[in-house]
Design a protein around this motif. Structure first.
Motif, short mmCIF file in Angstrom:
data_model
loop_
_atom_site.label_atom_id
_atom_site.label_comp_id
_atom_site.label_asym_id
_atom_site.label_seq_id
_atom_site.Cartn_x
_atom_site.Cartn_y
_atom_site.Cartn_z
N ASN A 23 -9.26 -64.86 47.82
CA ASN A 23 -8.56 -65.73 48.76
C ASN A 23 -7.20 -65.16 49.16
N GLN A 24 -6.52 -64.52 48.22
CA GLN A 24 -5.23 -63.92 48.55
C GLN A 24 -5.38 -62.80 49.58
N ARG A 25 -6.43 -62.00 49.40
CA ARG A 25 -6.68 -60.93 50.38
C ARG A 25 -7.01 -61.53 51.75
N GLN A 26 -7.81 -62.59 51.76
CA GLN A 26 -8.15 -63.23 53.03
C GLN A 26 -6.93 -63.83 53.71
N ILE A 27 -6.09 -64.49 52.92
CA ILE A 27 -4.87 -65.09 53.49
C ILE A 27 -3.94 -64.00 54.02
N ALA A 28 -3.77 -62.92 53.26
CA ALA A 28 -2.89 -61.84 53.69
C ALA A 28 -3.40 -61.21 54.99
N SER A 29 -4.73 -61.00 55.08
CA SER A 29 -5.29 -60.40 56.29
C SER A 29 -5.14 -61.33 57.50
N SER A 30 -5.48 -62.62 57.35
CA SER A 30 -5.38 -63.57 58.46
C SER A 30 -3.92 -63.78 58.86
N LEU A 31 -3.04 -63.84 57.86
CA LEU A 31 -1.64 -64.04 58.18
C LEU A 31 -1.06 -62.83 58.91
N GLU A 32 -1.52 -61.65 58.56
CA GLU A 32 -1.07 -60.45 59.26
C GLU A 32 -1.54 -60.46 60.72
N LYS A 33 -2.79 -60.87 60.95
CA LYS A 33 -3.29 -60.96 62.32
C LYS A 33 -2.54 -62.04 63.10
N TYR A 34 -2.28 -63.14 62.47
CA TYR A 34 -1.54 -64.22 63.14
C TYR A 34 -0.12 -63.77 63.49
N GLU A 35 0.50 -63.02 62.60
CA GLU A 35 1.85 -62.51 62.86
C GLU A 35 1.85 -61.52 64.04
N VAL A 36 0.85 -60.65 64.09
CA VAL A 36 0.74 -59.71 65.21
C VAL A 36 0.54 -60.45 66.52
N LEU A 37 -0.30 -61.52 66.48
CA LEU A 37 -0.54 -62.31 67.68
C LEU A 37 0.72 -63.00 68.17
N VAL A 38 1.48 -63.58 67.23
CA VAL A 38 2.72 -64.26 67.61
C VAL A 38 3.72 -63.27 68.17
N LYS A 39 3.87 -62.10 67.53
CA LYS A 39 4.81 -61.09 68.01
C LYS A 39 4.42 -60.58 69.40
N SER A 40 3.13 -60.42 69.63
CA SER A 40 2.68 -59.93 70.94
C SER A 40 2.92 -60.94 72.03
N LEU A 41 2.79 -62.23 71.70
CA LEU A 41 3.09 -63.26 72.70
C LEU A 41 4.57 -63.34 72.99
N GLU A 42 5.40 -63.07 72.01
CA GLU A 42 6.84 -63.12 72.19
C GLU A 42 7.34 -61.97 73.07
N ASP A 43 6.85 -60.73 72.85
CA ASP A 43 7.32 -59.59 73.64
C ASP A 43 6.51 -59.36 74.91
N GLY A 44 5.46 -60.20 75.14
CA GLY A 44 4.70 -60.11 76.37
C GLY A 44 3.63 -59.06 76.40
N SER A 45 3.32 -58.42 75.28
CA SER A 45 2.28 -57.37 75.25
C SER A 45 0.89 -57.95 75.30
N HIS A 46 0.73 -59.24 74.92
CA HIS A 46 -0.59 -59.90 74.93
C HIS A 46 -0.62 -60.86 76.10
N ARG A 47 -1.14 -60.41 77.24
CA ARG A 47 -1.13 -61.22 78.45
C ARG A 47 -2.58 -61.61 78.80
N THR A 48 -2.86 -62.87 78.61
CA THR A 48 -4.15 -63.44 79.02
C THR A 48 -3.87 -64.79 79.65
N ASP A 49 -4.91 -65.44 80.09
CA ASP A 49 -4.69 -66.74 80.68
C ASP A 49 -4.34 -67.78 79.63
N ARG A 50 -3.93 -68.92 80.10
CA ARG A 50 -3.45 -69.96 79.19
C ARG A 50 -4.56 -70.46 78.26
N GLY A 51 -5.74 -70.62 78.79
CA GLY A 51 -6.84 -71.13 77.97
C GLY A 51 -7.19 -70.22 76.83
#
Length: 604
Positions: free
Chosen positions: A345-373
């Motif tokens: 579970n720790q490995r799963q949480i660390a992996s998902s949290l890392e992906k979530y962090e990358v997603l949040v950072k990409s939305l903040e700097d504008g590198s992840h541009r998709t539609d709102r939905g």
């Protein structure tokens, strides 16, 4: 005239004898420490040398005292300090003076700790008694061996008697042989006894005197007790045979604490098997505390009683040790399994949290541009996955607390693992909240509300599935031994499921753009629950466990409370505090009702 002549002759002989004794004592210069009695036959020894030699002791002086002579003792008043050169302790009311029985000098208590064997003349004698002596007297001469005699004749007699004994009886496993004979005879007698007679079993078996109660080698012609050697009498000292060794013993050297019985829990029917018979000492650990229904007391001598008692206690200790080892092994298995699950579970949480962090950072700097939905769906899925992982991890951590360590070392290890798990959860949970806070600052409020609505909806759907599956499984126990209690628990779950259903219907109709209608959700939910009931049940029992009402009720209550706790954690982790308050209250009321039902049954 004759009497007068004899009187003068007696006085003359006595005068010559005393004069000769005085002459010998003066010429030899013997002192009290060196005079030996002629009875002992030892050569005179010299006393340890001090500044003043002890006075000589005469035969008359010794015989005037009861015990060892003290005429050579130095007066205590003449010695203000201890005579030992290494001590020189001043005497007082606390440190009192004492005389050495050998040399007569005055010493303190510490300097008179040694003891030597002395005769009445204060000389060394291996046949004498122990007396306190000083260090010099203790070391002045080695103690002799004393009188000896040969025991070869007695040894040969004992060896000859031992060779004539039956090797089977006096071998190391004679106790097992005797118990096997007793069990076979007891079972044979039981099977030959009619069932009507077995109603008065205790009286019937006591009156029957089977040949199996004593060994074949039992001595019938022995006239005295084997242990105390006292002769038997008709009225006051009767003879008995030991059921184990067959020796003839008296009442005081034997007892009737040996019991052969069939345990009440082991009875399989009218006929009895050899494996059902048990031979033990009653009221001793490993044996019965009171007589079972089918039993018989047997006579056992003191010697065999001690052997059987020690064997019974050792067997009980072995059983306890084996159980403890099994508990330790089971604990280590559970601990290892829990630890592996937590690491996964720790490995799963660390992996998902890392992906979530990358997603949040990409939305903040504008590198992840998709539609709102797409952004809303991606963030909603990431948050739901992380929330599920955190809930699962916290649930397993709470189960880990229920493990009972079997030793101080295992307790320390379990405590370290638990502290590590709590630390991991706190750190990663804090990072997840920090990422959500930063996301709220960047994204518009409407998007965050849409994401949270999706999370709330999915959380409520999961809660609805769990409660409905649990209610259906508890209802399936309605026809078992605990059907009444299971029916009450199921009714509380059905009421909670109705509250959740009403809330879920309102949520599905309220969400705009949601293409899932209530009918579609109900159809999918029924299919999923049917699959879960077949493949992954919340309460799994065996046919034997279904016939045990107490165990089954405890299992239903335990698993229901675990599922309800998991639901509460899911709602707390995923849903906002102001959402679904009726659902949260209904879940808490169901748990309280179940615990109240358990307390009511326990009081009845």
């Amino acid at each position: 005239m004759l009497c007068l002549f004899l009187k003068y002759l007696f006085f003359a002989i006595a005068h010559v004898g005393f004069a000769k004794m005085a002459s010998n004592r003066t010429s030899s210069g013997l002192v009290a420490a060196g005079l030996y009695t002629t009875v002992s036959g030892f050569v005179p020894n010299k006393a340890p040398t001090y500044s003043k030699m002890a006075p000589s002791i005469s035969m008359v002086e010794v015989t005037e005292h009861v015990g060892i002579s003290r005429s050579h003792w130095v007066p205590k008043a003449s010695r203000p300090v201890c005579k030992a050169r290494s001590c020189r302790l001043t005497f007082s009311l606390i440190n009192t003076p004492r005389n050495c029985y050998r040399c007569g000098e005055v010493f303190c208590r510490q300097c008179l700790k040694q003891s030597r064997r002395l005769n009445l003349f204060a000389n060394y004698d291996p046949q004498g008694k122990f007396y306190k002596v000083c260090k010099l007297c203790f070391d002045s001469e080695q103690q002799g061996t004393g009188a000896t005699r040969s025991m070869m004749k007695e040894f040969r007699q004992l060896r000859s008697a031992f060779r004539n004994l039956d090797p089977k009886i006096h071998s190391e496993n004679y106790l097992a042989i005797a118990e096997q004979r007793i069990k076979e005879g007891f079972i044979s007698e039981l099977n030959s006894t009619p069932s009507l007679v077995r109603l008065v079993q205790s009286l019937t078996i006591t009156l029957v005197k089977g040949a199996w109660k004593k060994p074949v080698r039992a001595n019938e012609n022995q006239a005295a007790c084997k242990i105390c050697k006292q002769k038997f009498e008709m009225l006051f000292k009767s003879r008995h045979h030991c059921s184990i060794c067959g020796d003839v013993v008296c009442d005081s050297c034997s007892n009737r604490d040996l019991i052969v019985y069939v345990a009440d829990s082991n009875r399989s029917g009218e006929s009895f098997r050899l494996s059902e018979a048990i031979v033990n000492i009653i009221k001793v650990s490993g044996g019965p505390a009171k007589e079972p229904e089918i039993h018989q007391y047997l006579r056992i001598c003191k010697s065999c009683y001690e052997v059987k008692k020690n064997s019974q206690l050792q067997r009980e200790r072995d059983i306890i040790l084996k159980v403890q080892q099994m508990e330790v092994t089971a604990f280590w298995d559970k601990l290892s399994s829990f630890h592996d699950t937590l690491l996964t579970n720790q490995r799963q949480i660390a992996s998902s949290l890392e992906k979530y962090e990358v997603l949040v950072k990409s939305l903040e700097d504008g590198s992840h541009r998709t539609d709102r939905g797409n952004n809303v769906q991606t963030l909603s899925k990431a948050q739901i996955d992380l929330s599920d992982l955190f809930v699962s991890y916290l649930t397993k951590t709470n189960k880990f607390k229920a493990l009972k360590p079997v030793s101080s070392n295992t307790q320390k290890l379990a405590s370290n693992i638990q502290m590590s798990a709590v630390k991991f959860y706190s750190e990663n949970r804090a990072l997840y909240k920090e990422l959500r806070t930063s996301l709220e600052e960047y994204l518009p409020h409407s998007i965050m509300e849409t994401i949270q609505s999706q999370v709330n909806k999915n959380a409520l759907i999961c809660v609805h599935l769990l409660v409905k599956q649990l209610a259906l499984e508890v209802i399936s126990f309605d026809n078992t031994a605990c059907g009444k209690q299971a029916g009450e628990i199921a009714q509380h779950l059905v009421d909670a499921e109705q509250v959740i259903t009403d809330e879920l219907q309102a949520v599905l109709h309220k969400l705009e753009g949601d293409d899932m209608s209530w009918e579609e959700h109900e159809r999918d939910a029924n299919l999923m629950i049917r699959e879960l009931l077949r493949e992954q049940r919340l309460i799994s029992v065996t046919p034997y466990q279904r016939s045990q009402p107490e165990f089954l009720l405890n299992l239903v209550v335990e698993r229901s409370c675990e599922v309800l706790d998991k639901i509460s954690l899911q709602l707390k982790a995923k849903v906002t505090q102001s959402s679904y308050t009726q659902v949260k209250d209904s879940i808490q009321q169901v748990k309280e009702s179940i615990l109240e039902l358990v307390c009511r049954n326990a009081s009845e």
